[in-house]
Design an enzyme around this catalytic site. Structure first.
Site, PDB file in Angstrom:
ATOM      1  CB  CYS B 167      10.263  -3.681   0.313  1.00 45.85           C
ATOM      2  SG  CYS B 167      10.501  -5.027   1.220  1.00 45.85           S
ATOM      3  CG  ASN B 168       6.754  -6.033   3.215  1.00 43.35           C
ATOM      4  OD1 ASN B 168       6.511  -5.973   2.158  1.00 43.35           O
ATOM      5  ND2 ASN B 168       7.620  -7.051   3.482  1.00 43.35           N
TER       6      ASN B 168
END
Lengths: 265, 211
Positions: B167-168
Protein backbone atom coordinates in the site's frame (compact mmCIF):
# COMPACT_ATOMS: atom_id res chain seq x y z
CA UNK A 1 -25.87 10.49 -5.67
CA UNK A 2 -26.88 9.27 -2.21
CA UNK A 3 -27.08 5.72 -0.96
CA UNK A 4 -30.22 3.61 -1.45
CA UNK A 5 -31.28 2.82 2.11
CA UNK A 6 -33.70 0.04 1.12
CA UNK A 7 -31.05 -1.86 -0.82
CA UNK A 8 -28.49 -1.52 1.96
CA UNK A 9 -30.97 -2.57 4.68
CA UNK A 10 -31.92 -5.63 2.63
CA UNK A 11 -28.26 -6.61 2.18
CA UNK A 12 -27.48 -6.15 5.88
CA UNK A 13 -30.47 -8.24 6.96
CA UNK A 14 -29.68 -11.18 4.68
CA UNK A 15 -28.75 -14.37 6.52
CA UNK A 16 -28.15 -18.05 5.90
CA UNK A 17 -29.29 -20.84 8.24
CA UNK A 18 -26.32 -23.08 8.96
CA UNK A 19 -25.76 -26.34 10.79
CA UNK A 20 -22.25 -27.00 12.12
CA UNK A 21 -21.25 -30.59 12.83
CA UNK A 22 -18.00 -31.92 14.24
CA UNK A 23 -15.98 -34.03 11.78
CA UNK A 24 -16.98 -37.56 12.85
CA UNK A 25 -13.43 -38.94 12.83
CA UNK A 26 -12.30 -36.23 15.23
CA UNK A 27 -14.97 -37.04 17.82
CA UNK A 28 -13.46 -38.95 20.76
CA UNK A 29 -16.54 -39.09 22.95
CA UNK A 30 -18.97 -42.04 22.94
CA UNK A 31 -21.83 -39.63 22.47
CA UNK A 32 -21.91 -37.50 19.33
CA UNK A 33 -22.24 -33.79 20.08
CA UNK A 34 -25.44 -31.98 19.13
CA UNK A 35 -25.00 -29.90 15.98
CA UNK A 36 -24.55 -26.14 16.42
CA UNK A 37 -27.22 -24.14 14.59
CA UNK A 38 -26.80 -20.47 13.68
CA UNK A 39 -28.24 -17.82 11.38
CA UNK A 40 -25.15 -16.47 9.61
CA UNK A 41 -25.34 -12.81 8.57
CA UNK A 42 -24.36 -12.72 4.88
CA UNK A 43 -22.42 -9.47 5.32
CA UNK A 44 -20.34 -10.84 8.22
CA UNK A 45 -17.34 -13.17 8.59
CA UNK A 46 -16.89 -16.67 10.01
CA UNK A 47 -14.23 -15.78 12.66
CA UNK A 48 -16.89 -13.82 14.58
CA UNK A 49 -18.49 -17.19 15.42
CA UNK A 50 -15.38 -19.22 16.11
CA UNK A 51 -15.31 -18.86 19.89
CA UNK A 52 -18.90 -20.12 20.17
CA UNK A 53 -18.28 -23.04 17.80
CA UNK A 54 -15.05 -23.97 19.55
CA UNK A 55 -16.75 -23.91 22.98
CA UNK A 56 -19.63 -26.03 21.68
CA UNK A 57 -17.43 -28.86 20.40
CA UNK A 58 -14.27 -28.61 22.54
CA UNK A 59 -15.24 -31.38 24.96
CA UNK A 60 -15.74 -33.92 22.21
CA UNK A 61 -12.19 -33.87 20.84
CA UNK A 62 -8.85 -34.93 22.32
CA UNK A 63 -7.37 -32.67 24.95
CA UNK A 64 -4.42 -31.67 22.77
CA UNK A 65 -6.72 -30.71 19.85
CA UNK A 66 -9.02 -28.67 22.08
CA UNK A 67 -6.96 -25.50 21.98
CA UNK A 68 -5.87 -25.69 18.33
CA UNK A 69 -7.45 -23.24 15.88
CA UNK A 70 -10.57 -24.64 14.22
CA UNK A 71 -11.27 -24.62 10.51
CA UNK A 72 -14.48 -25.15 8.59
CA UNK A 73 -15.25 -27.18 5.51
CA UNK A 74 -18.18 -27.64 3.14
CA UNK A 75 -18.23 -30.53 0.66
CA UNK A 76 -14.50 -31.13 1.20
CA UNK A 77 -13.68 -27.48 0.39
CA UNK A 78 -12.06 -25.57 3.31
CA UNK A 79 -13.86 -22.24 3.87
CA UNK A 80 -11.62 -19.21 3.39
CA UNK A 81 -12.62 -17.05 6.35
CA UNK A 82 -11.28 -13.78 4.96
CA UNK A 83 -14.21 -13.61 2.53
CA UNK A 84 -17.71 -12.57 3.61
CA UNK A 85 -20.10 -15.41 4.47
CA UNK A 86 -22.55 -14.44 1.70
CA UNK A 87 -19.85 -14.76 -0.94
CA UNK A 88 -18.76 -18.19 0.37
CA UNK A 89 -22.32 -19.46 0.24
CA UNK A 90 -23.03 -18.07 -3.25
CA UNK A 91 -19.80 -19.65 -4.48
CA UNK A 92 -20.03 -23.07 -2.78
CA UNK A 93 -23.46 -23.59 -1.23
CA UNK A 94 -26.75 -24.84 -2.66
CA UNK A 95 -29.99 -23.00 -1.89
CA UNK A 96 -31.95 -26.21 -2.34
CA UNK A 97 -30.25 -27.91 0.61
CA UNK A 98 -30.55 -25.46 3.48
CA UNK A 99 -29.44 -25.36 6.23
CA UNK A 100 -25.89 -25.05 5.04
CA UNK A 101 -24.12 -28.11 6.49
CA UNK A 102 -20.65 -27.09 7.59
CA UNK A 103 -18.12 -29.50 9.08
CA UNK A 104 -15.95 -28.32 11.99
CA UNK A 105 -12.34 -29.50 12.29
CA UNK A 106 -9.84 -29.15 15.14
CA UNK A 107 -7.05 -31.22 13.50
CA UNK A 108 -4.94 -31.03 10.33
CA UNK A 109 -5.34 -27.30 9.60
CA UNK A 110 -4.98 -26.94 5.80
CA UNK A 111 -2.02 -24.52 5.87
CA UNK A 112 -1.68 -24.53 2.08
CA UNK A 113 -5.29 -23.42 1.54
CA UNK A 114 -6.51 -21.37 4.49
CA UNK A 115 -4.96 -18.32 6.14
CA UNK A 116 -4.08 -18.82 9.80
CA UNK A 117 -6.41 -16.90 12.08
CA UNK A 118 -5.23 -17.23 15.66
CA UNK A 119 -7.25 -14.26 16.94
CA UNK A 120 -10.05 -11.87 16.19
CA UNK A 121 -7.38 -9.17 15.86
CA UNK A 122 -6.03 -10.99 12.79
CA UNK A 123 -9.52 -11.12 11.25
CA UNK A 124 -10.07 -7.41 11.92
CA UNK A 125 -6.67 -6.47 10.48
CA UNK A 126 -7.55 -8.48 7.38
CA UNK A 127 -10.90 -6.66 7.08
CA UNK A 128 -9.31 -3.22 7.48
CA UNK A 129 -6.59 -4.07 4.95
CA UNK A 130 -9.32 -4.96 2.48
CA UNK A 131 -11.07 -1.61 3.07
CA UNK A 132 -7.71 0.10 2.59
CA UNK A 133 -7.22 -1.71 -0.72
CA UNK A 134 -10.71 -0.70 -1.88
CA UNK A 135 -10.03 2.90 -0.90
CA UNK A 136 -6.76 2.80 -2.83
CA UNK A 137 -8.65 1.69 -5.92
CA UNK A 138 -11.26 4.45 -5.52
CA UNK A 139 -9.20 7.39 -4.27
CA UNK A 140 -5.57 6.22 -3.93
CA UNK A 141 -6.20 5.76 -0.19
CA UNK A 142 -7.00 9.37 0.49
CA UNK A 143 -9.96 8.60 2.76
CA UNK A 144 -8.21 5.93 4.86
CA UNK A 145 -5.26 8.27 5.40
CA UNK A 146 -7.56 10.71 7.21
CA UNK A 147 -9.57 8.11 9.13
CA UNK A 148 -9.08 8.00 12.90
CA UNK A 149 -8.49 4.85 14.98
CA UNK A 150 -11.89 5.50 16.57
CA UNK A 151 -13.61 5.48 13.19
CA UNK A 152 -11.87 2.23 12.21
CA UNK A 153 -12.97 0.67 15.50
CA UNK A 154 -16.51 1.93 14.93
CA UNK A 155 -16.64 0.10 11.60
CA UNK A 156 -15.43 -3.25 12.95
CA UNK A 157 -17.67 -2.99 16.03
CA UNK A 158 -20.73 -2.03 13.96
CA UNK A 159 -20.11 -4.93 11.60
CA UNK A 160 -19.85 -7.28 14.56
CA UNK A 161 -23.12 -6.06 16.10
CA UNK A 162 -24.78 -5.57 12.68
CA UNK A 163 -25.62 -1.90 13.31
CA UNK A 164 -26.02 -0.64 9.77
CA UNK A 165 -26.44 3.01 10.75
CA UNK A 166 -23.28 3.10 12.89
CA UNK A 167 -21.34 1.42 10.11
CA UNK A 168 -22.60 3.77 7.42
CA UNK A 169 -21.86 6.85 9.52
CA UNK A 170 -18.20 6.09 8.72
CA UNK A 171 -18.69 4.15 5.48
CA UNK A 172 -20.33 7.20 3.85
CA UNK A 173 -16.91 8.89 3.83
CA UNK A 174 -15.45 5.96 1.89
CA UNK A 175 -18.32 5.88 -0.60
CA UNK A 176 -18.92 9.58 -1.28
CA UNK A 177 -15.42 10.79 -1.89
CA UNK A 178 -16.18 14.14 -3.49
CA UNK A 179 -14.57 13.18 -6.78
CA UNK A 180 -15.15 10.46 -9.39
CA UNK A 181 -13.78 7.07 -8.37
CA UNK A 182 -10.60 6.15 -10.16
CA UNK A 183 -11.41 2.44 -10.13
CA UNK A 184 -14.28 0.30 -8.82
CA UNK A 185 -13.25 -2.36 -6.25
CA UNK A 186 -14.63 -5.44 -8.03
CA UNK A 187 -13.75 -9.13 -7.94
CA UNK A 188 -15.55 -11.74 -10.01
CA UNK A 189 -15.55 -15.36 -8.77
CA UNK A 190 -16.18 -18.26 -11.14
CA UNK A 191 -17.91 -21.09 -9.29
CA UNK A 192 -16.71 -23.69 -11.82
CA UNK A 193 -13.12 -23.57 -10.57
CA UNK A 194 -13.31 -21.06 -7.66
CA UNK A 195 -10.99 -18.84 -9.70
CA UNK A 196 -11.22 -15.10 -9.10
CA UNK A 197 -10.79 -12.36 -11.66
CA UNK A 198 -9.62 -8.87 -10.87
CA UNK A 199 -8.67 -6.14 -13.30
CA UNK A 200 -8.63 -2.39 -13.08
CA UNK A 201 -12.01 -1.06 -14.08
CA UNK A 202 -13.20 2.55 -14.11
CA UNK A 203 -16.69 4.02 -13.82
CA UNK A 204 -17.21 5.01 -17.49
CA UNK A 205 -16.95 3.21 -20.80
CA UNK A 206 -15.22 4.43 -23.98
CA UNK A 207 -18.30 6.52 -24.90
CA UNK A 208 -18.01 8.22 -21.50
CA UNK A 209 -21.26 6.66 -20.33
CA UNK A 210 -21.59 4.90 -16.97
CA UNK A 211 -20.02 1.46 -17.26
CA UNK A 212 -22.40 -1.41 -16.45
CA UNK A 213 -21.67 -4.78 -14.86
CA UNK A 214 -22.80 -6.48 -18.09
CA UNK A 215 -20.13 -4.62 -20.08
CA UNK A 216 -17.46 -5.73 -17.59
CA UNK A 217 -18.55 -9.40 -17.66
CA UNK A 218 -18.68 -9.34 -21.48
CA UNK A 219 -15.08 -8.16 -21.41
CA UNK A 220 -13.77 -10.49 -18.68
CA UNK A 221 -15.57 -13.76 -19.43
CA UNK A 222 -15.39 -15.50 -22.78
CA UNK A 223 -18.78 -15.89 -24.46
CA UNK A 224 -20.65 -14.45 -21.49
CA UNK A 225 -24.43 -14.57 -21.92
CA UNK A 226 -27.58 -14.73 -19.79
CA UNK A 227 -28.36 -18.15 -21.23
CA UNK A 228 -25.07 -19.65 -20.11
CA UNK A 229 -24.45 -18.00 -16.76
CA UNK A 230 -26.22 -16.93 -13.61
CA UNK A 231 -24.70 -13.86 -11.93
CA UNK A 232 -25.18 -13.57 -8.16
CA UNK A 233 -24.63 -10.68 -5.79
CA UNK A 234 -25.74 -11.19 -2.16
CA UNK A 235 -27.59 -14.32 -3.22
CA UNK A 236 -29.85 -12.59 -5.77
CA UNK A 237 -29.42 -12.11 -9.53
CA UNK A 238 -27.12 -9.11 -9.98
CA UNK A 239 -28.65 -6.13 -11.81
CA UNK A 240 -26.42 -6.34 -14.87
CA UNK A 241 -27.54 -3.05 -16.43
CA UNK A 242 -26.87 -1.03 -13.27
CA UNK A 243 -23.95 1.43 -13.43
CA UNK A 244 -20.90 -0.08 -11.74
CA UNK A 245 -20.42 2.87 -9.39
CA UNK A 246 -24.05 2.63 -8.18
CA UNK A 247 -23.40 -1.05 -7.46
CA UNK A 248 -20.15 -0.15 -5.70
CA UNK A 249 -21.91 2.30 -3.36
CA UNK A 250 -25.01 0.26 -2.61
CA UNK A 251 -24.16 -3.39 -3.12
CA UNK A 252 -20.54 -3.72 -1.97
CA UNK A 253 -19.78 -5.96 0.96
CA UNK A 254 -18.68 -4.30 4.21
CA UNK A 255 -15.03 -4.26 3.08
CA UNK A 256 -16.09 -2.01 0.17
CA UNK A 257 -15.49 -4.68 -2.50
CA UNK A 258 -18.13 -5.92 -4.93
CA UNK A 259 -17.86 -9.74 -4.96
CA UNK A 260 -19.81 -11.08 -7.92
CA UNK A 261 -20.30 -14.84 -8.36
CA UNK A 262 -20.73 -16.22 -11.89
CA UNK A 263 -22.20 -19.75 -12.07
CA UNK A 264 -22.91 -21.80 -15.18
CA UNK A 265 -26.65 -22.50 -15.59
CA UNK B 1 4.62 3.99 -15.74
CA UNK B 2 2.18 6.71 -14.84
CA UNK B 3 2.92 10.11 -13.38
CA UNK B 4 -0.16 12.01 -12.37
CA UNK B 5 -0.71 14.70 -9.78
CA UNK B 6 -3.05 13.87 -6.90
CA UNK B 7 -3.09 16.38 -4.04
CA UNK B 8 0.16 17.81 -5.29
CA UNK B 9 1.90 14.43 -4.99
CA UNK B 10 3.21 12.44 -7.87
CA UNK B 11 1.87 8.93 -8.07
CA UNK B 12 4.11 6.25 -9.37
CA UNK B 13 2.65 3.01 -10.56
CA UNK B 14 3.91 0.15 -12.72
CA UNK B 15 1.62 -1.55 -15.23
CA UNK B 16 1.49 -5.35 -15.40
CA UNK B 17 3.11 -5.25 -18.86
CA UNK B 18 6.03 -3.21 -17.49
CA UNK B 19 6.28 -5.55 -14.50
CA UNK B 20 6.32 -8.60 -16.72
CA UNK B 21 9.00 -7.22 -19.04
CA UNK B 22 11.22 -6.12 -16.12
CA UNK B 23 10.74 -9.53 -14.49
CA UNK B 24 12.04 -11.17 -17.67
CA UNK B 25 15.12 -8.91 -17.67
CA UNK B 26 15.56 -9.71 -13.96
CA UNK B 27 15.55 -13.41 -14.77
CA UNK B 28 18.27 -12.95 -17.39
CA UNK B 29 20.59 -11.38 -14.79
CA UNK B 30 19.59 -14.07 -12.27
CA UNK B 31 20.49 -16.80 -14.75
CA UNK B 32 23.92 -15.32 -15.40
CA UNK B 33 24.53 -15.14 -11.62
CA UNK B 34 22.85 -18.47 -10.91
CA UNK B 35 21.44 -16.98 -7.68
CA UNK B 36 18.24 -18.98 -7.62
CA UNK B 37 15.62 -16.49 -8.87
CA UNK B 38 13.30 -18.05 -11.48
CA UNK B 39 10.43 -16.62 -13.51
CA UNK B 40 7.26 -18.70 -13.20
CA UNK B 41 4.04 -18.59 -15.20
CA UNK B 42 0.90 -19.31 -13.22
CA UNK B 43 -2.24 -21.02 -14.51
CA UNK B 44 -3.94 -17.61 -14.69
CA UNK B 45 -1.34 -16.55 -17.27
CA UNK B 46 0.41 -14.15 -14.87
CA UNK B 47 4.16 -14.16 -14.26
CA UNK B 48 5.93 -14.01 -10.92
CA UNK B 49 9.51 -14.42 -9.72
CA UNK B 50 10.38 -17.14 -7.24
CA UNK B 51 13.39 -18.11 -5.13
CA UNK B 52 14.14 -20.57 -2.34
CA UNK B 53 16.86 -19.70 0.17
CA UNK B 54 18.26 -21.48 3.21
CA UNK B 55 19.12 -19.39 6.24
CA UNK B 56 20.71 -20.53 9.47
CA UNK B 57 20.88 -17.95 12.25
CA UNK B 58 23.57 -18.76 14.81
CA UNK B 59 21.07 -18.64 17.64
CA UNK B 60 17.44 -18.87 16.69
CA UNK B 61 15.82 -15.46 16.46
CA UNK B 62 18.19 -13.69 18.74
CA UNK B 63 18.31 -10.15 17.35
CA UNK B 64 21.43 -9.44 19.45
CA UNK B 65 23.34 -11.84 17.25
CA UNK B 66 22.21 -10.33 13.99
CA UNK B 67 25.70 -9.15 13.04
CA UNK B 68 27.31 -12.56 13.14
CA UNK B 69 24.56 -14.34 11.27
CA UNK B 70 25.67 -16.34 8.30
CA UNK B 71 23.71 -16.96 5.19
CA UNK B 72 23.55 -19.99 3.00
CA UNK B 73 22.38 -19.21 -0.46
CA UNK B 74 20.38 -21.60 -2.54
CA UNK B 75 23.77 -22.76 -3.81
CA UNK B 76 24.63 -24.26 -0.43
CA UNK B 77 25.06 -27.99 -0.74
CA UNK B 78 22.82 -30.43 1.06
CA UNK B 79 25.72 -31.55 3.20
CA UNK B 80 26.39 -27.96 4.31
CA UNK B 81 22.73 -27.60 5.28
CA UNK B 82 22.77 -30.96 7.06
CA UNK B 83 25.96 -30.06 8.87
CA UNK B 84 24.50 -26.88 10.33
CA UNK B 85 21.40 -28.84 11.32
CA UNK B 86 23.56 -31.33 13.20
CA UNK B 87 25.27 -28.45 15.02
CA UNK B 88 21.93 -27.96 16.75
CA UNK B 89 21.27 -24.81 14.75
CA UNK B 90 17.89 -24.58 13.11
CA UNK B 91 17.91 -23.99 9.37
CA UNK B 92 15.01 -22.07 7.85
CA UNK B 93 13.78 -22.37 4.29
CA UNK B 94 12.56 -19.10 2.80
CA UNK B 95 10.37 -19.11 -0.29
CA UNK B 96 10.19 -15.69 -1.90
CA UNK B 97 7.64 -14.65 -4.53
CA UNK B 98 7.60 -11.34 -6.37
CA UNK B 99 4.06 -10.93 -7.66
CA UNK B 100 2.08 -8.14 -9.28
CA UNK B 101 -0.59 -6.34 -7.24
CA UNK B 102 -3.52 -5.40 -9.49
CA UNK B 103 -5.08 -3.06 -6.93
CA UNK B 104 -1.93 -1.16 -6.01
CA UNK B 105 -0.38 -1.34 -9.51
CA UNK B 106 3.05 -2.21 -8.09
CA UNK B 107 5.19 -5.31 -7.50
CA UNK B 108 4.61 -7.03 -4.14
CA UNK B 109 6.79 -9.36 -2.08
CA UNK B 110 5.16 -12.56 -0.80
CA UNK B 111 7.03 -15.18 1.19
CA UNK B 112 6.78 -18.24 3.41
CA UNK B 113 9.26 -19.53 5.97
CA UNK B 114 9.57 -23.16 7.06
CA UNK B 115 11.82 -24.94 9.50
CA UNK B 116 13.87 -27.35 7.45
CA UNK B 117 11.98 -30.63 7.17
CA UNK B 118 8.75 -29.13 8.51
CA UNK B 119 5.65 -28.77 6.31
CA UNK B 120 3.88 -26.08 8.32
CA UNK B 121 5.02 -22.49 7.71
CA UNK B 122 6.09 -20.31 10.64
CA UNK B 123 3.38 -18.33 12.42
CA UNK B 124 2.86 -14.60 11.96
CA UNK B 125 4.54 -13.92 15.33
CA UNK B 126 7.60 -15.96 14.37
CA UNK B 127 7.84 -14.18 11.02
CA UNK B 128 7.56 -10.82 12.77
CA UNK B 129 10.51 -11.82 14.97
CA UNK B 130 12.54 -12.35 11.81
CA UNK B 131 11.39 -9.01 10.37
CA UNK B 132 12.45 -7.24 13.56
CA UNK B 133 15.83 -8.95 13.31
CA UNK B 134 16.33 -8.13 9.63
CA UNK B 135 14.57 -4.76 9.65
CA UNK B 136 16.25 -3.20 12.69
CA UNK B 137 19.41 -2.07 10.84
CA UNK B 138 17.16 -0.29 8.35
CA UNK B 139 15.24 1.62 10.99
CA UNK B 140 12.05 -0.36 10.64
CA UNK B 141 9.55 0.45 13.34
CA UNK B 142 8.29 -2.68 15.11
CA UNK B 143 5.00 -0.89 15.81
CA UNK B 144 4.29 -0.85 12.09
CA UNK B 145 4.14 -4.62 11.72
CA UNK B 146 0.34 -4.95 11.58
CA UNK B 147 0.28 -2.71 8.54
CA UNK B 148 3.53 -4.09 7.07
CA UNK B 149 3.43 -7.90 7.14
CA UNK B 150 0.28 -10.07 7.28
CA UNK B 151 -0.80 -13.33 5.71
CA UNK B 152 -2.49 -13.13 2.28
CA UNK B 153 -3.35 -15.52 -0.52
CA UNK B 154 -0.78 -15.63 -3.31
CA UNK B 155 -2.64 -13.86 -6.15
CA UNK B 156 -1.82 -16.60 -8.67
CA UNK B 157 -1.60 -19.85 -6.68
CA UNK B 158 -3.99 -19.02 -3.80
CA UNK B 159 -1.52 -20.50 -1.29
CA UNK B 160 -1.32 -18.52 2.00
CA UNK B 161 1.84 -16.41 2.08
CA UNK B 162 3.12 -13.58 4.21
CA UNK B 163 2.98 -10.35 2.29
CA UNK B 164 4.87 -7.11 2.64
CA UNK B 165 2.04 -4.68 2.12
CA UNK B 166 2.22 -2.87 -1.19
CA UNK B 167 0.00 0.00 0.00
CA UNK B 168 2.92 2.41 0.49
CA UNK B 169 5.05 1.21 -2.40
CA UNK B 170 4.06 4.00 -4.78
CA UNK B 171 4.88 6.64 -2.17
CA UNK B 172 8.21 4.99 -1.36
CA UNK B 173 9.15 4.77 -5.03
CA UNK B 174 8.29 8.45 -5.36
CA UNK B 175 10.78 9.35 -2.61
CA UNK B 176 13.42 7.15 -4.25
CA UNK B 177 12.74 8.76 -7.60
CA UNK B 178 13.25 12.22 -6.11
CA UNK B 179 16.38 11.35 -4.18
CA UNK B 180 18.15 8.85 -6.46
CA UNK B 181 16.83 9.79 -9.89
CA UNK B 182 16.61 6.15 -10.84
CA UNK B 183 15.22 5.31 -14.20
CA UNK B 184 11.88 3.79 -15.05
CA UNK B 185 13.48 0.68 -16.50
CA UNK B 186 15.05 -0.13 -13.11
CA UNK B 187 11.78 0.08 -11.11
CA UNK B 188 11.65 -3.60 -10.08
CA UNK B 189 15.32 -3.80 -9.07
CA UNK B 190 15.27 -0.49 -7.18
CA UNK B 191 12.13 -1.55 -5.32
CA UNK B 192 13.45 -5.03 -4.41
CA UNK B 193 16.78 -3.74 -3.17
CA UNK B 194 14.84 -1.32 -0.92
CA UNK B 195 12.25 -3.65 0.64
CA UNK B 196 14.06 -7.00 0.27
CA UNK B 197 16.40 -6.59 3.27
CA UNK B 198 13.41 -6.58 5.68
CA UNK B 199 12.89 -10.26 4.81
CA UNK B 200 16.56 -11.18 4.34
CA UNK B 201 16.92 -10.69 0.57
CA UNK B 202 20.33 -9.47 -0.51
CA UNK B 203 21.03 -8.57 -4.08
CA UNK B 204 24.25 -8.79 -6.02
CA UNK B 205 25.64 -5.54 -7.39
CA UNK B 206 25.36 -7.04 -10.87
CA UNK B 207 21.64 -6.24 -10.76
CA UNK B 208 22.36 -2.53 -10.68
CA UNK B 209 23.64 -1.38 -14.08
CA UNK B 210 24.91 1.92 -12.66
CA UNK B 211 27.42 0.29 -10.32
Amino acid sequence: MSEDRDVIEAIWSGSIPACFKLASHECTSLQNPEPFFAMLPRISYLPLLWEKIQRHFAHFVTEESRSSPIWLEYNLVPLRWQYPIGLLFDLLGEKATLPWNITVHFNDFPVKEVLACPSRQVAEAQFLNSIKEADFLKTRKKVMNTMTQGERRQMTAALHSLRTENFWAVNRKLMFTGEPWKHVPLRVFLSENCRQLQKLVGISNAENEPLTLREVLNDWIQEFSDERYEVLLHGVPAPLEAPLQWLGVNMSYADNFLYVVVRPK
Amino acid sequence: MEFSGVSGMLIMSLSYEEFSSQAREFQEIAESLDDGWRLKGASDGKHYLYKTQYYTPPQVLNPCNADCSREQSVGATDSQVRESHEDGQQTFVWEYNIVYSVSYEVPALYFNVFKLGCAAPLSLDEVWDFCRLFGAPFGMNAEDLWSTVTQQEHPSTGVPNFALHPCNTQRMMQHLLNSLHFEKKNYLITWLSSVGPIVGIRMANAYCPAL
